[in-house]
Design a protein around this motif. Structure first.
Motif, PDB file in Angstrom:
ATOM      1  N   GLU A  35       0.800  -1.228   0.000  1.00  0.00           N
ATOM      2  CA  GLU A  35       0.000   0.000   0.000  1.00  0.00           C
ATOM      3  C   GLU A  35       0.831   1.275   0.000  1.00  0.00           C
ATOM      4  OE1 GLU A  35      -3.142   0.262  -0.581  1.00  0.00           O
ATOM      5  OE2 GLU A  35      -3.175  -1.911  -0.743  1.00  0.00           O
ATOM      6  N   ARG A  38       0.146   3.332  -4.292  1.00  0.00           N
ATOM      7  CA  ARG A  38      -1.090   2.836  -4.915  1.00  0.00           C
ATOM      8  C   ARG A  38      -0.965   2.690  -6.425  1.00  0.00           C
ATOM      9  NH1 ARG A  38      -5.899   5.935  -1.712  1.00  0.00           N
ATOM     10  NH2 ARG A  38      -5.446   5.005   0.302  1.00  0.00           N
ATOM     11  N   GLU A 125      -8.670   1.805  -0.445  1.00  0.00           N
ATOM     12  CA  GLU A 125      -7.273   1.547  -0.070  1.00  0.00           C
ATOM     13  C   GLU A 125      -6.943   0.086   0.218  1.00  0.00           C
ATOM     14  OE1 GLU A 125      -7.292   2.551   4.689  1.00  0.00           O
ATOM     15  OE2 GLU A 125      -6.978   4.198   3.268  1.00  0.00           O
TER      16      GLU A 125
END
Length: 159
Positions: A35, A38, A125
């Motif tokens: 993460e 992105r 996310e």
């Protein structure tokens, strides 16, 4: 009636989510944060998205081929009436800093094709939520002009 249904998309997103969890576990095993970027994460997830969506489309159409190589459509769908439709697939997420979402495409591809169908899948996310937007027949007039430094990408007008 559209060639793309809610059921196609839901099943493809479920598989995409499963793939993401496996990829994230692999990254964690090597102490890498998937993460942290992105854009890179979405690049890694784009091919599976195209494949899973083509797999679902294959269940209800004559053929759906996921290629995505340079110069090739992401998915080519052959309908029962022998018509072929090219579908460009885009995976995006809100930008970390602003939360904005941009719908981009490759200017040269759209200019050459004249008109294309697009599916934009916006993932949150951690890939627990998706927004899927399907556009049919977009043209260069639906996108902004190329700006310096954009590497051939143009953003869709949101109005």
């Amino acid at each position: 009636m559209s060639y793309l249904t809610r059921d196609h998309v839901l099943k493809a997103c479920t598989r995409l989510q499963e793939f993401y969890y496996s990829l994230n576990n692999l990254y964690n095993l090597f102490e890498i944060d998937l993460e942290s970027n992105r854009g890179r994460r979405n690049i890694l997830m784009s091919e599976p998205m195209e494949r899973f969506l083509a797999d679902e489309l294959n269940k209800t159409h004559s053929a759906a081929i996921s290629d995505g190589r340079t110069g090739k459509a992401d998915i080519v769908i052959k309908l029962e009436n022998e018509e072929e439709i090219e579908l460009e697939c885009k995976l995006t997420s809100p930008h970390l800093s602003s939360g904005s979402i941009s719908f981009q495409t490759d200017f040269e591809t759209l200019e050459k094709k004249g008109s294309l169908d697009y599916i934009y899948i916006v993932a949150n996310e951690d890939f627990t939520g998706f927004c899927v937007i399907h556009f049919q027949g977009l043209t260069i007039d639906d996108f902004r002009s190329i700006s310096p430094g954009a590497r051939g990408k143009v953003q869709m007008y949101k109005h």
